[in-house]
Motif scaffolding. Sequence first.
Motif, PDB file in Angstrom:
ATOM      1  N   VAL A 151      -8.928  14.410   9.202  1.00 15.31           N
ATOM      2  CA  VAL A 151      -8.390  13.771   7.757  1.00 15.31           C
ATOM      3  C   VAL A 151      -6.763  13.272   7.835  1.00 15.31           C
ATOM      4  CG1 VAL A 151      -8.028  14.026   5.367  1.00 15.31           C
ATOM      5  CG2 VAL A 151      -9.891  15.032   6.175  1.00 15.31           C
ATOM      6  N   SER A 152      -6.655  11.957   7.471  1.00 14.20           N
ATOM      7  CA  SER A 152      -5.333  11.572   7.760  1.00 14.20           C
ATOM      8  C   SER A 152      -4.569  11.510   6.418  1.00 14.20           C
ATOM      9  CB  SER A 152      -5.457   9.849   8.225  1.00 14.20           C
ATOM     10  OG  SER A 152      -5.988   9.871   9.288  1.00 14.20           O
ATOM     11  N   GLU A 153      -4.819  10.640   5.504  1.00 14.30           N
ATOM     12  CA  GLU A 153      -4.152  10.576   4.134  1.00 14.30           C
ATOM     13  C   GLU A 153      -4.846  10.038   3.159  1.00 14.30           C
ATOM     14  OE1 GLU A 153      -0.566   8.456   4.733  1.00 14.30           O
ATOM     15  OE2 GLU A 153      -1.560   7.106   6.113  1.00 14.30           O
ATOM     16  N   VAL A 154      -4.285  10.101   1.742  1.00 15.39           N
ATOM     17  CA  VAL A 154      -4.905   9.290   0.775  1.00 15.39           C
ATOM     18  C   VAL A 154      -3.925   7.975   0.564  1.00 15.39           C
ATOM     19  CG1 VAL A 154      -5.186   9.346  -1.677  1.00 15.39           C
ATOM     20  CG2 VAL A 154      -5.680  11.276  -0.386  1.00 15.39           C
ATOM     21  N   LEU A 155      -4.605   7.015   0.624  1.00 13.43           N
ATOM     22  CA  LEU A 155      -3.884   5.698   0.403  1.00 13.43           C
ATOM     23  C   LEU A 155      -4.440   4.951  -0.675  1.00 13.43           C
ATOM     24  CD1 LEU A 155      -4.108   4.148   4.221  1.00 13.43           C
ATOM     25  CD2 LEU A 155      -1.877   5.376   3.021  1.00 13.43           C
ATOM     26  N   GLU A 156      -3.494   3.976  -1.443  1.00 12.48           N
ATOM     27  CA  GLU A 156      -3.909   3.222  -2.240  1.00 12.48           C
ATOM     28  C   GLU A 156      -3.978   1.709  -1.693  1.00 12.48           C
ATOM     29  OE1 GLU A 156      -1.767   3.396  -6.025  1.00 12.48           O
ATOM     30  OE2 GLU A 156      -1.931   5.388  -6.430  1.00 12.48           O
ATOM     31  N   ILE A 157      -5.120   1.080  -1.892  1.00 11.60           N
ATOM     32  CA  ILE A 157      -5.327  -0.236  -1.546  1.00 11.60           C
ATOM     33  C   ILE A 157      -5.654  -1.049  -2.618  1.00 11.60           C
ATOM     34  CG2 ILE A 157      -6.618  -1.707   0.368  1.00 11.60           C
ATOM     35  CD1 ILE A 157      -7.278   0.789   1.800  1.00 11.60           C
ATOM     36  N   PHE A 212      -9.721   8.928   7.363  1.00  6.83           N
ATOM     37  CA  PHE A 212     -10.115   9.931   8.152  1.00  6.83           C
ATOM     38  C   PHE A 212     -10.379   9.316   9.610  1.00  6.83           C
ATOM     39  CE2 PHE A 212     -13.893   9.119   5.735  1.00  6.83           C
ATOM     40  CZ  PHE A 212     -15.009   8.702   6.627  1.00  6.83           C
ATOM     41  N   MET A 213     -10.432  10.062  10.569  1.00  2.00           N
ATOM     42  CA  MET A 213     -10.686   9.754  12.032  1.00  2.00           C
ATOM     43  C   MET A 213     -12.087  10.005  12.377  1.00  2.00           C
ATOM     44  SD  MET A 213      -7.958   7.926  12.577  1.00  2.00           S
ATOM     45  CE  MET A 213      -8.212   7.523  14.145  1.00  2.00           C
ATOM     46  N   LEU A 214     -12.992   9.348  13.083  1.00  2.00           N
ATOM     47  CA  LEU A 214     -13.860   9.435  13.892  1.00  2.00           C
ATOM     48  C   LEU A 214     -13.893   8.998  15.277  1.00  2.00           C
ATOM     49  CD1 LEU A 214     -17.098   8.636  11.382  1.00  2.00           C
ATOM     50  CD2 LEU A 214     -16.148  10.812  12.178  1.00  2.00           C
ATOM     51  N   GLY A 215     -13.804   9.894  16.051  1.00  2.00           N
ATOM     52  CA  GLY A 215     -13.167   9.130  17.391  1.00  2.00           C
ATOM     53  C   GLY A 215     -11.697   8.512  17.303  1.00  2.00           C
ATOM     54  N   GLU A 216     -11.646   7.429  17.684  1.00  2.00           N
ATOM     55  CA  GLU A 216     -10.489   6.737  17.908  1.00  2.00           C
ATOM     56  C   GLU A 216     -10.277   5.598  16.718  1.00  2.00           C
ATOM     57  OE1 GLU A 216      -7.623   7.230  19.944  1.00  2.00           O
ATOM     58  OE2 GLU A 216      -9.140   8.804  20.542  1.00  2.00           O
ATOM     59  N   GLU A 217     -11.334   5.590  15.875  1.00  2.00           N
ATOM     60  CA  GLU A 217     -11.492   4.542  14.805  1.00  2.00           C
ATOM     61  C   GLU A 217     -11.033   5.364  13.445  1.00  2.00           C
ATOM     62  OE1 GLU A 217     -14.473   1.265  14.681  1.00  2.00           O
ATOM     63  OE2 GLU A 217     -15.283   3.042  15.984  1.00  2.00           O
ATOM     64  N   MET A 218     -10.464   4.665  12.378  1.00  2.44           N
ATOM     65  CA  MET A 218      -9.995   5.138  10.893  1.00  2.44           C
ATOM     66  C   MET A 218     -11.009   4.509  10.006  1.00  2.44           C
ATOM     67  SD  MET A 218      -6.567   5.016   8.993  1.00  2.44           S
ATOM     68  CE  MET A 218      -5.687   6.206   9.896  1.00  2.44           C
ATOM     69  N   PHE A 219     -11.433   5.462   9.165  1.00  3.39           N
ATOM     70  CA  PHE A 219     -12.490   5.089   8.176  1.00  3.39           C
ATOM     71  C   PHE A 219     -11.835   5.614   6.701  1.00  3.39           C
ATOM     72  CE2 PHE A 219     -15.131   5.362  12.195  1.00  3.39           C
ATOM     73  CZ  PHE A 219     -16.092   4.378  11.773  1.00  3.39           C
ATOM     74  N   ALA A 220     -12.525   5.193   5.507  1.00  8.11           N
ATOM     75  CA  ALA A 220     -12.074   5.656   4.316  1.00  8.11           C
ATOM     76  C   ALA A 220     -13.090   5.605   3.354  1.00  8.11           C
ATOM     77  CB  ALA A 220     -10.874   4.595   3.690  1.00  8.11           C
ATOM     78  N   ILE A 221     -12.941   6.547   2.494  1.00  6.68           N
ATOM     79  CA  ILE A 221     -13.978   6.598   1.331  1.00  6.68           C
ATOM     80  C   ILE A 221     -13.336   6.775   0.080  1.00  6.68           C
ATOM     81  CG2 ILE A 221     -15.694   8.486   0.320  1.00  6.68           C
ATOM     82  CD1 ILE A 221     -16.335   9.383   3.010  1.00  6.68           C
ATOM     83  N   GLY A 222     -13.665   6.123  -1.012  1.00  7.64           N
ATOM     84  CA  GLY A 222     -13.013   6.209  -2.485  1.00  7.64           C
ATOM     85  C   GLY A 222     -12.951   7.589  -2.791  1.00  7.64           C
ATOM     86  N   ILE A 223     -11.694   8.173  -3.449  1.00 11.79           N
ATOM     87  CA  ILE A 223     -11.539   9.311  -3.704  1.00 11.79           C
ATOM     88  C   ILE A 223     -12.110   9.983  -4.828  1.00 11.79           C
ATOM     89  CG2 ILE A 223      -9.138   9.497  -2.532  1.00 11.79           C
ATOM     90  CD1 ILE A 223      -8.231   9.582  -5.497  1.00 11.79           C
ATOM     91  N   ILE A 239       0.862  -1.241   0.079  1.00  5.57           N
ATOM     92  CA  ILE A 239      -0.091  -0.002   0.069  1.00  5.57           C
ATOM     93  C   ILE A 239       0.935   1.336  -0.090  1.00  5.57           C
ATOM     94  CG2 ILE A 239      -1.621   1.237   1.326  1.00  5.57           C
ATOM     95  CD1 ILE A 239      -2.604  -1.427   2.565  1.00  5.57           C
ATOM     96  N   THR A 240       0.691   1.973  -0.969  1.00  4.99           N
ATOM     97  CA  THR A 240       1.608   3.365  -1.052  1.00  4.99           C
ATOM     98  C   THR A 240       0.644   4.564  -0.854  1.00  4.99           C
ATOM     99  OG1 THR A 240       1.308   3.073  -3.536  1.00  4.99           O
ATOM    100  CG2 THR A 240       3.263   2.017  -2.382  1.00  4.99           C
ATOM    101  N   ARG A 241       1.381   5.510  -0.595  1.00  6.80           N
ATOM    102  CA  ARG A 241       0.572   6.825  -0.440  1.00  6.80           C
ATOM    103  C   ARG A 241       0.535   7.397  -1.879  1.00  6.80           C
ATOM    104  NH1 ARG A 241       2.193   9.964   4.897  1.00  6.80           N
ATOM    105  NH2 ARG A 241       2.459   8.273   6.119  1.00  6.80           N
ATOM    106  N   ALA A 242      -0.607   8.142  -2.115  1.00  5.25           N
ATOM    107  CA  ALA A 242      -0.729   8.527  -3.383  1.00  5.25           C
ATOM    108  C   ALA A 242      -0.298   9.926  -3.576  1.00  5.25           C
ATOM    109  CB  ALA A 242      -2.455   8.632  -3.973  1.00  5.25           C
ATOM    110  N   THR A 243       0.527  10.317  -4.764  1.00  3.64           N
ATOM    111  CA  THR A 243       0.735  11.540  -4.755  1.00  3.64           C
ATOM    112  C   THR A 243       0.035  12.339  -5.702  1.00  3.64           C
ATOM    113  OG1 THR A 243       2.525  10.753  -6.312  1.00  3.64           O
ATOM    114  CG2 THR A 243       3.211  10.931  -4.161  1.00  3.64           C
TER     115      THR A 243
END
Length: 184
Positions: A119-125, A30-41, A7-11
């Motif tokens: 917001v945390s970062e954009v990841l490629e999965i 992104f974070m909601l409370g202590e949990e990390m979630f993700a949405i397709g960009i 998994i690499t960070r997107a640039t």
Amino acid sequence: MNQDKQITRATPGQSPVLAGDTEQQQYLTFMLGEEMFAIGILAIREIIEYGQLTEVPLVPRFIRGVINLRGAVVPVIDLSVRFGRSAGEITKRTCIVIIEIAETPDAQAQQMGIVVDAVSEVLEIAPADIEPPPAFGTRIRTDFISGMGKVGGRFVVLLDVERILSLDEVAVISAINQGEPASA
């Protein structure tokens, strides 16, 4: 199955398809409370600072209000409340992610904002690193989850933004945008 998947960070400008025909998908985490979630960009239009919300009476509790985004009225959803939790505390890192959804493929896209703690970062999965949603054990409705992405030895909850709002709730949001009274 390729054991060397990573998994690499997107640039900016980076292609979502990496060498080796292994299709990648980019996700905003992104974070909601202590949990990390993700949405397709592909659903995300922009990220803005939290503020200037106007409350709207008689809408579901998870609709925080509306903002004026370059002349357009955009409803803002509190994901924590939508997931049955209490509203998160507003901090310097709280922001609004503007997403675009369509009720049906031929319908006009609807913009809405979602409040996130940070917001945390954009990841490629890679698709091979995405597990199906669990049948139980999550603290949100499983129909809101499109999958569980494996990132650095832990899971990130991948959200299905089009399922976070039911058809009735999309109608409420449409009514807000058109200035009509919304029924809760």
